[in-house]
Design a protein around this motif. Structure first.
Motif, PDB file in Angstrom:
ATOM      1  N   UNK A 149       0.843  -1.202   0.000  1.00 13.68           N
ATOM      2  CA  UNK A 149       0.000   0.000   0.000  1.00 13.68           C
ATOM      3  C   UNK A 149       0.873   1.245   0.000  1.00 13.68           C
ATOM      4  N   UNK A 150       1.959   1.201   0.810  1.00 12.10           N
ATOM      5  CA  UNK A 150       2.893   2.329   0.838  1.00 12.10           C
ATOM      6  C   UNK A 150       3.498   2.541  -0.546  1.00 12.10           C
ATOM      7  N   UNK A 151       3.814   1.433  -1.211  1.00 12.44           N
ATOM      8  CA  UNK A 151       4.427   1.516  -2.537  1.00 12.44           C
ATOM      9  C   UNK A 151       3.507   2.180  -3.541  1.00 12.44           C
ATOM     10  N   UNK A 152       2.238   1.757  -3.549  1.00 14.07           N
ATOM     11  CA  UNK A 152       1.273   2.335  -4.490  1.00 14.07           C
ATOM     12  C   UNK A 152       1.082   3.819  -4.178  1.00 14.07           C
ATOM     13  N   UNK A 153       0.957   4.111  -2.878  1.00 18.77           N
ATOM     14  CA  UNK A 153       0.757   5.509  -2.487  1.00 18.77           C
ATOM     15  C   UNK A 153       1.948   6.346  -2.924  1.00 18.77           C
ATOM     16  N   UNK A 154       3.156   5.824  -2.697  1.00 18.38           N
ATOM     17  CA  UNK A 154       4.365   6.578  -3.047  1.00 18.38           C
ATOM     18  C   UNK A 154       4.420   6.892  -4.526  1.00 18.38           C
ATOM     19  N   UNK A 155       4.120   5.895  -5.334  1.00 17.10           N
ATOM     20  CA  UNK A 155       4.182   6.095  -6.789  1.00 17.10           C
ATOM     21  C   UNK A 155       3.122   7.095  -7.238  1.00 17.10           C
ATOM     22  N   UNK A 156       1.939   6.969  -6.675  1.00 16.48           N
ATOM     23  CA  UNK A 156       0.869   7.865  -7.119  1.00 16.48           C
ATOM     24  C   UNK A 156       1.122   9.292  -6.648  1.00 16.48           C
ATOM     25  N   UNK A 157       1.634   9.433  -5.414  1.00 23.12           N
ATOM     26  CA  UNK A 157       1.936  10.771  -4.909  1.00 23.12           C
ATOM     27  C   UNK A 157       3.025  11.407  -5.778  1.00 23.12           C
ATOM     28  N   UNK A 158       4.007  10.604  -6.134  1.00 23.81           N
ATOM     29  CA  UNK A 158       5.092  11.107  -6.973  1.00 23.81           C
ATOM     30  C   UNK A 158       4.571  11.490  -8.356  1.00 23.81           C
ATOM     31  N   UNK A 159       3.707  10.605  -8.873  1.00 31.01           N
ATOM     32  CA  UNK A 159       3.155  10.857 -10.203  1.00 31.01           C
ATOM     33  C   UNK A 159       2.381  12.175 -10.221  1.00 31.01           C
ATOM     34  N   UNK A 160       1.581  12.384  -9.169  1.00 28.56           N
ATOM     35  CA  UNK A 160       0.795  13.623  -9.112  1.00 28.56           C
ATOM     36  C   UNK A 160       1.723  14.833  -9.041  1.00 28.56           C
ATOM     37  N   UNK A 161       2.801  14.697  -8.230  1.00 26.67           N
ATOM     38  CA  UNK A 161       3.725  15.840  -8.116  1.00 26.67           C
ATOM     39  C   UNK A 161       4.400  16.111  -9.457  1.00 26.67           C
ATOM     40  N   UNK A 162       4.659  15.065 -10.225  1.00 29.40           N
ATOM     41  CA  UNK A 162       5.280  15.254 -11.530  1.00 29.40           C
ATOM     42  C   UNK A 162       4.300  15.813 -12.563  1.00 29.40           C
ATOM     43  N   UNK A 163       3.019  15.576 -12.310  1.00 30.53           N
ATOM     44  CA  UNK A 163       2.003  16.014 -13.283  1.00 30.53           C
ATOM     45  C   UNK A 163       1.342  17.331 -12.864  1.00 30.53           C
ATOM     46  N   UNK A 164       1.946  17.993 -11.898  1.00 31.98           N
ATOM     47  CA  UNK A 164       1.352  19.233 -11.398  1.00 31.98           C
ATOM     48  C   UNK A 164       0.996  20.183 -12.539  1.00 31.98           C
ATOM     49  N   UNK A 165       1.962  20.388 -13.448  1.00 34.51           N
ATOM     50  CA  UNK A 165       1.742  21.364 -14.519  1.00 34.51           C
ATOM     51  C   UNK A 165       0.614  20.894 -15.454  1.00 34.51           C
ATOM     52  N   UNK A 166       0.709  19.583 -15.805  1.00 32.10           N
ATOM     53  CA  UNK A 166      -0.309  19.029 -16.718  1.00 32.10           C
ATOM     54  C   UNK A 166      -1.709  19.141 -16.107  1.00 32.10           C
TER      55      UNK A 166
END
Lengths: 224, 817
Positions: free
Chosen positions: B707-724
């Motif tokens: 669960x931590x792994x999925x959360x980490x990836x999704x949180x990171x993905x959102x931070x990377x997609x901030x502009x988009x």
């Protein structure tokens, strides 16, 4: 020292379409020269410098450095040649934030075949030469821009390269700091080091013995 | 390298949040592996503290009618010892309960009757005093000497002056001649004898057990033997089998179809722990736990790799500068691997400390069995080396992919991105996504295994043992150890049972030598009037000498025929027996067993079947039924006898009253076991409970890490997609559309991971089938339930980053570029 023949750098745009950054560059730079490369943004100045510095390998044409045909070298051989012959100074200094001044100077030596004793002696010598002994334990964030670039230059020449490449070395400095760096370059050149710098500044370019103008990837003019 | 290490330390300090999260994940992963390896080490790997143990073998009797390796009779042992030329020596031992009187109280201690050469053969030196001399095992009852186990000596006070002092065993005075070394606990892992007594003293130590030492059929002794130099185990086995064949021809009535099997001492040491027919249990459980803990480690490594990949974005510029300054790609990889291995080693230290703590917890979870299990899962140097190797290996595993990726980056792009922010995350997210898919797949596999074991435990609790499972007390006493002979012991036991019956809270009190779900004696049965040489007419059966009210007290249904009467127990009465359904159907498959006759192989006397009782569990809850013969209690053995008391109220209260009654009859009669039926059942359920606890814990850990792994990836993905996402919102994207966009990405990964996990689970859970009670390895409820649970967790792990995406301010987001 440097001989470029029909050098070009392009990027694919689509099917059999390319965007040319450098086109048919033919250039000779003698040992001990101080060359300034000028031109508007997007002219290909930095690309040329990165090719000379062997950071970029996706070019075509011929490039001889100290009689060695770089275009025939394998990546590992290019890396060896680069480590032996070239030092690089960046506009943004690119000091490693988590290393002290001393350690930043030591880094290039650690990537070359120097003994621990030799490295310590060379770093000490360089700290002394650039009068930054008192700053050896400081981190880059504790230095001014001029001091950072001073360390950047010291780091570039610590491994005793024959060729110094500088990409807008004073671009982030105010004028007095810029002058200090350019004087340093002139001194290094007087001592025999070949220097190629990219600059937008006519004044800085005048420190060189020759100016090369690039435009849209073409070498359009040379002034001596 | 020192510089790399110094820099690595600095990086860990610089990013404390990353370092702490990664450290904790590794502590859990490596700690779980170290703990499991500690168990495997204690069970299987740690060599016995025996001189040149590779030369020592265990000698087992095999019987075509009894599954698994068996003990050996004393007369056969003596013949094997005399006739063989393959061994330098052979020694025998047998476990025995002994009453040790100290002051006014008699303790039940666990002893080992050993031949005089036992310690010499094993090359075990005493920590105090001396071991047995050959002559001390030559004269029956001639040398009352005893060697104490180290732990028992410590329990008695640990005074060196104990050597030469007297202790009272079964009412006889024995001289303490020595103390065994601390590391030595016999040659059976998990069993730690308190005392060692020469076999020549067996009449004092096992009074009334003479027959066991005289009968060639009685499987009594465990045998160890040391191979002569140059003799291989197979050569020794061939010779021993030749002798066994000769003994079979010389004594066909008792040695029929019996032979010999040799097993190396190291291979046999943990086979006894789970009892006969469960020789492979320790190995199977070890493999299962190892597979689960390695899965945990892989999940933890995937988590740390994901964190490293996220951090790599921030370090792209640093790597580009290093490359520009002349570092080779290999050198960059070395630098990064130094950092990850350092992290791994730190996690390893934490893991070992965790394992030390968990080791104590595991020991505390061991049940109070009649013969206490003594296991030391604490890490030793072997476990420490394993942990260090795992830590370094983990560091390489989770560090390699990010290191290779960082070293592959484009130098010029890296130098540019050092100045700008973000960007370049596309390919990294792919690798991160792959790691998340793998995490979910492994977690699902582990969770399904945990679910199966939990359900198995639940099912095991629900298994009908065939006897009363509440309002019942079980108390084992041994009057023989207090100096009573068989007849007097029987009278005393009957008197105690009578007194208990008079208690108003008691509905019934009866005795049996066989303790259900623990064990007792077994005998070979021959059908009377049929050819005893035909194996169909000769089978093994468990043997239960009982008092007449036993079936009623235990709630075991008598299906047909009649119960025993008091007269049946008289010595001159016609021999009668009650058998269970299994025996009836095995011996007389298409006939009525009532009125049929059989005999015990060791006796000529025919016995008539007078009743047929319902099957009940004899040794384990999951066992395949083995025939049971109930026999009227006529004599006492030295193994003690068990009172079964059916109470009308809470059985726990009655236990102290039973103890009081026993003490009032004779304070010296040792009580060797006293439990309510619930407590007794808990011991029987312990293996499946332990499996459920261990695998359940590991499954929970996997669940949290994934669960931590999925959360980490999704949180990171959102931070990377901030502009988009900012642009999308600026262009009019609705809340639900943004959430859907983020969820779709995360749930796609989860779905792929779940798909792979299910595929792996379907293909592998059957491997644990033999360890499951009443649950199919492909149980649909577990498969569907666990998959849904993990899918829900993945959904939650995606949802919160998606909610955070909604808080993005389009203007700020657009400025980040």
């Amino acid at each position: 020292m440097i001989k470029l023949r029909r050098l070009e750098r392009r990027y694919p745009l689509g099917k059999e379409k390319f965007f040319y950054v450098l086109r048919d560059i033919n250039l000779d730079i003698e040992e001990g020269e101080f060359v300034s490369v000028m031109g508007p943004s997007g002219a290909g100045k930095s690309t040329l410098l990165h090719i000379l510095g062997m950071h970029d390998s996706g070019w075509a044409g011929e490039y001889f450095l100290a009689e060695t045909a770089v275009h025939h070298l394998k990546p590992k051989e290019r890396a060896t040649l680069r480590n032996e012959q070239i030092g690089f100074v960046f506009q943004q200094y690119h000091l490693l934030d988590d290393l002290t001044v001393y350690e930043n100077l030591d880094i290039p030596l650690s990537y070359r075949r120097y003994s621990k004793g030799e490295r310590a002696a060379l770093v000490a010598d360089m700290l002394d030469r650039f009068q930054i002994v008192g700053k050896k334990d400081l981190y880059p964030s504790q230095l001014s821009g001029g001091q950072q670039q001073l360390v950047g230059v010291a780091r570039a020449i610590i491994a005793e390269p024959k060729l110094l490449l500088a990409d807008e070395p004073t671009g982030n400095l105010h004028s007095s700091q810029g002058e200090e760096i350019m004087e340093l370059f002139r001194k290094l050149n007087d001592e025999g080091m070949t220097i190629v710098q990219v600059t937008h500044s006519e004044k800085n370019a005048s420190y060189g013995k020759r100016i090369i103008q690039l435009r849209d990837g073409w070498l359009v003019r040379e002034n001596r | 390298m020192i510089n790399d290490l110094r820099f690595a330390v600095r990086m860990l300090i610089k990013y404390p949040a990353f370092s702490i999260v990664a450290f904790l994940a590794l502590v859990l992963g490596i700690g779980a592996n170290t703990t499991v390896f500690g168990i495997i080490n204690a069970l299987v790997l740690r060599p016995l503290p025996v001189g040149y143990s590779e030369e020592v073998v265990k000698v087992f009797t095999t019987d075509n009618h009894i599954k698994g390796n068996q003990s050996t009779s004393y007369p056969n042992f003596q013949d094997y010892e005399k006739q063989n030329t393959a061994f330098t020596s052979m020694a025998a031992y047998t476990f025995v309960g002994v009453g040790m009187t100290r002051g006014s109280d008699t303790l039940n201690v666990n002893g080992l009757l050993v031949t005089g050469n036992y310690f010499d053969l094993l090359q075990v030196k005493p920590s105090l005093g001396r071991m047995f001399l050959p002559e001390e095992d030559s004269t029956p009852n001639g040398h009352p000497v005893v060697v104490l186990g180290y732990k028992f000596w410590k329990k008695l006070g640990g005074e060196p002056t104990i050597v030469g002092s007297q202790v009272t065993l079964n009412g006889h005075s024995f001289t303490v001649i020595g103390v065994a070394p601390a590391a030595f606990t016999g040659v059976d892992v998990g069993l730690d004898p308190d005392i060692y007594v020469p076999m020549s003293m067996h009449q004092w130590i096992r009074p009334g057990g003479d027959l066991w030492f005289e009968l060639r059929r009685a499987l009594l002794l465990n045998i160890v033997a040391r191979l002569k130099p140059g003799v291989t185990m197979s050569q020794a086995q061939a010779q021993m089998r030749t002798i066994a064949k000769q003994l079979e021809q010389a004594y066909p009535d008792v040695n029929k179809e019996r032979s010999i099997a040799l097993v190396s001492l190291e291979a046999a040491k943990s086979q006894g722990l789970a009892g006969p027919n469960n020789e492979d249990l320790a190995r199977n459980v070890s493999l299962l736990l190892l597979a689960a803990s390695v899965s945990i480690l892989l999940i933890a490594c995937a988590n740390v790799a994901n964190l490293l990949l996220a951090r790599s974005t921030a370090r792209q510029g640093e790597m580009a500068v290093r490359l520009a300054l002349g570092a080779g790609r290999g050198r960059i990889v070395r630098q990064l691997l130094t950092e990850s291995v350092l992290l791994g080693v730190l996690g390893g230290f934490g893991g070992v400390i965790l394992a030390y703590c968990l080791g104590d917890v595991l020991v505390a979870l061991l049940p109070p069995t009649p013969f206490p299990i003594s296991l030391n899962p604490q890490p030793d140097w072997r476990v420490l080396i394993f942990s260090f190797a795992v830590a370094v290996f983990s560091g390489i595993i989770f560090g390699l992919a990010p290191a290779l990726q960082m070293a592959r980056w484009d130098l010029i792009q890296g130098l540019r991105e050092r100045v700008s922010t973000g960007g370049g995350a596309g390919t990294r997210l792919n690798l991160r996504s792959l790691l998340v898919v793998a995490q979910i797949a492994v977690s699902l596999l582990l969770l399904i295994a945990s679910g199966l074991f939990l359900k198995s435990f639940y099912k095991a609790q629900a298994i009908d043992p065939g006897f009363r499972t509440d309002n019942l007390d079980i108390v084992t006493i041994n009057p023989v150890l207090a100096g009573y002979d068989s007849d007097r012991a029987l009278q005393v036991v009957r008197a105690i049972a009578d007194q208990i019956r008079h208690d108003p809270h008691v509905a019934g009190a009866d005795v049996n030598n066989w303790v259900p779900l623990f064990g007792g004696e077994g005998r070979t049965i021959v059908i009377d009037g049929r050819d005893p040489n035909d194996e169909h007419n000769r089978k093994f059966a468990n043997y239960s000498p009982i008092t007449p009210g036993y079936f009623q007290t235990m709630g075991i249904q008598l299906l047909r025929g009649r119960n025993f009467t008091e007269q049946d127990a008289e010595k001159n009465a016609a021999p009668v027996a009650i058998i269970d359904e299994t025996m009836a159907s095995e011996f007389w498959p298409n006939e009525d067993a009532l009125g049929r006759r059989f005999r015990f192989m060791i006796s000529k006397e025919p016995i008539e079947v007078i009743g047929i009782a319902r099957n009940s569990k004899a040794v384990t809850l999951g066992e395949t039924p083995i025939s049971m013969v109930y026999w009227p209690l006529k004599e006492m053995t030295d193994q003690g006898i068990t009172l079964f008391v059916h109470t009308t109220g809470a059985p726990g209260m009655m236990l102290s009253e039973i103890r009081r009654i026993v003490r009032s009859v004779d304070v010296h009669i040792p009580i060797t076991y006293e439990k309510t039926i619930r407590q007794h059942m808990a011991i029987a359920l312990w293996p499946s409970w332990m499996g459920a606890i261990l695998l359940g814990s590991l499954g929970l850990l996997a669940f949290i890490l994934a669960s931590m792994g999925v959360y980490g990836v999704m949180a990171y993905s959102v931070s990377q997609r901030t502009r988009e996402l900012g642009i999308r919102m600026a262009l009019g994207a609705q809340t639900s559309q943004v959430i859907r966009l983020v969820l779709r990405q995360g749930m796609l990964l989860a779905a792929i991971g779940l798909g792979f996990g299910l595929f792996a689970a379907f293909g592998s859970t059957h491997l644990a089938g033999s360890l499951l009670y009443g649950v199919s390895p492909n149980d649909p409820v577990i498969f569907v339930g666990v998959t849904s649970l993990l899918a829900f967790a993945a959904f939650a792990a995606c949802y919160f980053p998606a909610r955070r995406a909604l808080k993005i301010d389009p203007i700020t987001a657009l400025r980040t570029e």
